[in-house]
Scaffold this active site. Structure first.
Site, PDB file in Angstrom:
ATOM      1  N   ASP A 230       0.909  -1.138   0.000  1.00 13.82           N
ATOM      2  CA  ASP A 230       0.000   0.000   0.000  1.00 13.82           C
ATOM      3  C   ASP A 230       0.952   1.192   0.000  1.00 13.82           C
ATOM      4  O   ASP A 230       1.565   1.507   1.017  1.00 13.82           O
ATOM      5  CB  ASP A 230      -0.865   0.015   1.267  1.00 13.82           C
ATOM      6  CG  ASP A 230      -1.796   1.216   1.287  1.00 13.82           C
ATOM      7  OD1 ASP A 230      -1.493   2.209   0.590  1.00 13.82           O
ATOM      8  OD2 ASP A 230      -2.810   1.174   1.984  1.00 13.82           O
ATOM      9  N   HIS A 231       1.093   1.844  -1.158  1.00 14.88           N
ATOM     10  CA  HIS A 231       2.211   2.789  -1.288  1.00 14.88           C
ATOM     11  C   HIS A 231       2.101   3.957  -0.313  1.00 14.88           C
ATOM     12  O   HIS A 231       3.087   4.638  -0.051  1.00 14.88           O
ATOM     13  CB  HIS A 231       2.365   3.275  -2.738  1.00 14.88           C
ATOM     14  CG  HIS A 231       1.248   4.131  -3.216  1.00 14.88           C
ATOM     15  ND1 HIS A 231       0.165   3.633  -3.883  1.00 14.88           N
ATOM     16  CD2 HIS A 231       1.044   5.455  -3.112  1.00 14.88           C
ATOM     17  CE1 HIS A 231      -0.659   4.616  -4.176  1.00 14.88           C
ATOM     18  NE2 HIS A 231      -0.153   5.740  -3.717  1.00 14.88           N
ATOM     19  N   HIS A 293      -5.788   2.858   1.855  1.00 17.01           N
ATOM     20  CA  HIS A 293      -5.110   4.060   2.360  1.00 17.01           C
ATOM     21  C   HIS A 293      -5.786   4.609   3.627  1.00 17.01           C
ATOM     22  O   HIS A 293      -5.121   4.885   4.624  1.00 17.01           O
ATOM     23  CB  HIS A 293      -5.099   5.165   1.318  1.00 17.01           C
ATOM     24  CG  HIS A 293      -4.467   4.777   0.017  1.00 17.01           C
ATOM     25  ND1 HIS A 293      -3.487   3.824  -0.081  1.00 17.01           N
ATOM     26  CD2 HIS A 293      -4.667   5.216  -1.245  1.00 17.01           C
ATOM     27  CE1 HIS A 293      -3.118   3.704  -1.345  1.00 17.01           C
ATOM     28  NE2 HIS A 293      -3.828   4.537  -2.064  1.00 17.01           N
TER      29      HIS A 293
HETATM   30  N1  LIG Z   1      -0.983   2.483 -12.675  1.00 11.09           N
HETATM   31  C1  LIG Z   1      -1.025   2.975 -11.465  1.00 11.09           C
HETATM   32  O1  LIG Z   1      -0.898   4.173 -11.221  1.00 11.09           O
HETATM   33  C2  LIG Z   1      -1.230   2.049 -10.300  1.00 11.09           C
HETATM   34  C3  LIG Z   1      -1.236   2.584  -8.996  1.00 11.09           C
HETATM   35  C4  LIG Z   1      -1.375   1.722  -7.909  1.00 11.09           C
HETATM   36  C5  LIG Z   1      -1.523   0.372  -8.132  1.00 11.09           C
HETATM   37  N2  LIG Z   1      -1.534  -0.119  -9.407  1.00 11.09           N
HETATM   38  C6  LIG Z   1      -1.681  -1.560  -9.591  1.00 11.09           C
HETATM   39  O2  LIG Z   1      -0.564  -2.039 -10.311  1.00 11.09           O
HETATM   40  C7  LIG Z   1      -0.937  -3.114 -11.139  1.00 11.09           C
HETATM   41  C8  LIG Z   1      -0.519  -2.823 -12.570  1.00 11.09           C
HETATM   42  O3  LIG Z   1      -1.231  -1.708 -13.038  1.00 11.09           O
HETATM   43  P1  LIG Z   1      -0.860  -0.977 -14.414  1.00 11.09           P
HETATM   44  O4  LIG Z   1      -1.701   0.247 -14.451  1.00 11.09           O
HETATM   45  O5  LIG Z   1       0.591  -0.834 -14.581  1.00 11.09           O
HETATM   46  O6  LIG Z   1      -1.400  -2.045 -15.488  1.00 11.09           O
HETATM   47  P2  LIG Z   1      -1.192  -2.053 -17.054  1.00 11.09           P
HETATM   48  O7  LIG Z   1      -0.692  -0.737 -17.538  1.00 11.09           O
HETATM   49  O8  LIG Z   1      -2.433  -2.604 -17.638  1.00 11.09           O
HETATM   50  O9  LIG Z   1       0.002  -3.103 -17.289  1.00 11.09           O
HETATM   51  C9  LIG Z   1      -0.210  -4.482 -17.259  1.00 11.09           C
HETATM   52  C10 LIG Z   1       1.085  -5.203 -17.575  1.00 11.09           C
HETATM   53  O10 LIG Z   1       0.833  -6.599 -17.512  1.00 11.09           O
HETATM   54  C11 LIG Z   1       1.281  -7.213 -18.716  1.00 11.09           C
HETATM   55  N3  LIG Z   1       0.409  -8.329 -19.048  1.00 11.09           N
HETATM   56  C12 LIG Z   1      -0.936  -8.322 -19.107  1.00 11.09           C
HETATM   57  N4  LIG Z   1      -1.380  -9.549 -19.399  1.00 11.09           N
HETATM   58  C13 LIG Z   1      -0.285 -10.342 -19.547  1.00 11.09           C
HETATM   59  C14 LIG Z   1      -0.087 -11.707 -19.847  1.00 11.09           C
HETATM   60  N5  LIG Z   1      -1.122 -12.546 -20.049  1.00 11.09           N
HETATM   61  N6  LIG Z   1       1.161 -12.171 -19.896  1.00 11.09           N
HETATM   62  C15 LIG Z   1       2.222 -11.355 -19.692  1.00 11.09           C
HETATM   63  N7  LIG Z   1       2.092 -10.033 -19.407  1.00 11.09           N
HETATM   64  C16 LIG Z   1       0.861  -9.551 -19.330  1.00 11.09           C
HETATM   65  C17 LIG Z   1       1.206  -6.147 -19.764  1.00 11.09           C
HETATM   66  O11 LIG Z   1       2.092  -6.520 -20.777  1.00 11.09           O
HETATM   67  P3  LIG Z   1       1.863  -6.146 -22.336  1.00 11.09           P
HETATM   68  O12 LIG Z   1       1.788  -4.655 -22.358  1.00 11.09           O
HETATM   69  O13 LIG Z   1       3.059  -6.655 -22.988  1.00 11.09           O
HETATM   70  O14 LIG Z   1       0.573  -6.779 -22.735  1.00 11.09           O
HETATM   71  C18 LIG Z   1       1.659  -4.927 -18.955  1.00 11.09           C
HETATM   72  O15 LIG Z   1       3.054  -4.933 -18.866  1.00 11.09           O
HETATM   73  C19 LIG Z   1      -2.428  -3.287 -10.933  1.00 11.09           C
HETATM   74  O16 LIG Z   1      -2.625  -4.242  -9.927  1.00 11.09           O
HETATM   75  C20 LIG Z   1      -2.871  -1.937 -10.433  1.00 11.09           C
HETATM   76  O17 LIG Z   1      -4.034  -2.027  -9.647  1.00 11.09           O
HETATM   77  C21 LIG Z   1      -1.392   0.691 -10.487  1.00 11.09           C
END
Ligand SMILES: NC(=O)c1ccc[n+]([C@@H]2O[C@H](COP(=O)([O-])OP(=O)(O)OC[C@H]3O[C@@H](n4cnc5c(N)ncnc54)[C@H](OP(=O)(O)O)[C@@H]3O)[C@@H](O)[C@H]2O)c1
Length: 542
Positions: A230-231, A293
């Protein structure tokens, strides 16, 4: 878990002697000639992780690019990672190492908190980054990953230590963990190095799904290997809350029901859902902010002093608070919890669309973008003291604050002299403009006896000349060091869901309010103000 596996105990809290000894490990740092000025590096000078591989699942995603890789670069740049370090970036799209390296270089450029990028440091780090294309469902891909990690141990001296960072969608956690277990990448045999897994929030969607997920993860990893992020817990001011409470003798005596009237915790965002409409439709403010949070901040305010800052000592105390929060029943949900959704309005001087007009959002969506609630903790310290929590999107400001409001004096001697009577408040600003403010009454200079309230302010920026690290820097370094104190434990996550799930279920069983019920750029629905007014209180104007 395999019954033959020898369990490796969690690392103990470091003693002063171990910390001194660790200083000598500075020789292992990647730039032995680099500036080791303790003022620049703070206490972290003492702490260098073991040689290791950092396996980043979801390496092409938003979180990896905006937060994780810039944080690793920052740790590397400031000489806090060992020379024997490698990053294996894993995602589905095809990339060569060079193409991926160029892409993350651009992300570091765009997202690093210190500019410009240090070319020499980046060049060294870039040599340690490799990309592996892999689909999470593909067994052969995980077999190759395992072989590559073994090869890196030989090439880079990473000593079998592996941190698996799951920057992936929550629904993929079980599959990745299962695959890691299948190829034996969870195994911590004696002498083979440590294995840790970092899991991003949200951890589950409700109590049952969080329990199931914990169960699936526990089939492969022991709890001491699991780091749930939880950042907020990595934020400098949140960590300072512990120092403020337990490093000073003067606050603890008034930190209880005898002196505190109530507590308000606010997580306000000025932005809307931006490009994350689809994600938010499934989440809402209660899952996105309240469950993690807000409840985490509440536990840090309310917990009893731990006997040490060892991870479990701290988390045991936080757990006690979560378990002591009165579980909301239907009546509580109806009267003491408010949900809202923003309509169109004004934000930062520009017209802003309503939530239902945002991309990827259902035009009749009933997802809440605002939640406020009154919670109580049934223990000796806090019985009868309400904790008011609120979080929302498209509020007038981006701000996170904890405010402790104290009881009024027993006999108001200066009632007639006080233009604007206001109780004492201790407000801790978590972001932005991190600091602490104490509000108290003072005499206005002059021959009369006018009394006004004034603020005594501590501001992080002006008191310290060093920049605060980003929360991800703190948390990634802690995970590499094996310090889990700022990560949530399985039972903590479940206890938090046990508070929030009855709210989500209660709402599902009730007719939704008439959404939208607050305009973008305002402080939330009227019902949230009425919630406070019923108790003779009001939300702080921040
Ligand atoms: N983004 C934020 O600000 C944020 C903040 C807090 C928490 N989070 C959490 O962090 C996590 C990631 O979020 P995100 O926003 O970074 O997600 P995202 O942009 O959708 O990225 C998903 C990643 O997973 C990979 N992926 C998806 N399906 C796959 C598969 N079947 N095999 C291999 N790779 C696969 C994608 O690769 P490809 O692109 O190559 O398909 C991509 O690298 C989530 O749990 C989210 O709730 C995110």
């Amino acid at each position: 878990m395999s019954p033959t596996r020898a369990p490796v105990p969690p690392p103990p809290a470091r003693t002063a002697r171990q910390l001194r000894e660790a200083t000598s490990s500075a020789r292992r740092r990647h730039r032995p000639d680099a500036d080791l000025n303790p003022l620049r590096q703070g206490l972290r000078l003492e702490r260098v992780p073991d040689p290791c591989s950092f396996v980043l699942f979801g390496a092409t995603g938003d979180l990896a690019h905006r937060k994780v890789i810039p944080a690793i670069y920052q740790l590397w740049r400031t000489n806090l990672l060992p020379a024997e370090f490698s990053i294996v970036a894993v995602a589905r799209r095809p990339y060569t190492d060079e193409a991926f390296g160029a892409e993350v270089r651009a992300s570091v450029e765009a997202n690093s908190r210190v500019q410009p990028v240090d070319e020499a440091a980046w060049a060294e780090l870039a040599k340690r980054i490799t990309y592996q294309q892999l689909d999470f469902g593909d067994d052969a891909g995980f077999d190759r990953l395992s072989e590559r990690l073994d090869a890196l141990d030989a090439e880079r001296g990473t000593a079998g230590n592996r941190l698996f960072y799951l920057a992936t969608q929550p629904s993929q956690v079980t599959e990745i963990v299962r695959q890691l277990g299948r190829v034996g990448l969870d195994h911590e045999m004696r002498g083979s190095g440590w294995r840790r897994v970092v899991v991003e929030k949200p951890f589950g969607r409700d109590y049952e799904s969080a329990r199931r997920l914990n169960h699936e993860v526990a089939k492969v990893f022991r709890e001491s290997q699991v780091y749930r992020i939880d950042h907020y817990l990595g934020k400098e001011t949140v960590r300072n809350l512990l120092v403020f409470r337990f490093g000073n003798g003067i606050f603890e005596p008034v930190w209880n029901r005898s002196y505190v009237d109530h507590v308000q915790i606010t997580v306000a965002e000025s932005l809307g859902v931006e490009s994350r409409g689809a994600f938010y439709e499934e989440t809402g403010a209660s899952r996105d902010i309240l469950q993690n949070h807000l409840l985490q901040l509440m536990t840090l305010v309310a917990m009893e002093p731990p006997s040490s800052f060892h991870a479990d000592a701290l988390r045991d105390q936080k757990l006690q608070v979560l378990r002591a929060i009165a579980t909301p029943d239907v009546e509580h949900v109806r009267h003491d919890v408010v949900r809202g959704q923003y309509g169109s309005g004004w934000a930062q001087g520009a017209a802003a669309p309503g939530y239902r007009e945002e991309p990827e959002v259902d035009p009749e969506s009933e997802t809440e973008t605002y939640v406020a609630g009154r919670f109580t903790i049934e223990d000796w310290r806090w019985s009868g003291v309400p904790f008011y929590l609120r979080a929302g999107k498209r509020l007038p400001e981006r701000t996170t604050e904890i405010a402790i409001q104290f009881k009024e004096v027993p006999l108001p001697l200066f009632r007639e002299s006080t233009g604007d009577p206001a109780p004492n408040v201790l407000a801790m600003r978590i972001q932005p403009d991190e600091g602490i403010m104490l509000r108290f009454a003072a005499k206005v200079p002059g021959l009369g006896l006018d009394v006004r309230t004034v603020n005594m302010d501590f501001d992080y920026g002006t008191s310290f000349s060093v920049d605060s690290p980003d929360a991800y820097e703190t948390l990634i370094l802690d995970a590499l060091l094996g310090d889990a104190s700022l990560f949530t434990r399985a039972d903590e996550v479940e206890a938090a869901w046990a508070v929030v799930t009855p709210i989500i279920e209660g709402w599902a069983a009730m007719p939704a309010p008439r959404f939208p019920n607050y305009a973008a750029g305002t402080w939330g629905p009227e019902a949230a103000d009425e919630l406070m007014e019923r108790d003779g209180r009001r939300w702080r104007r921040i």
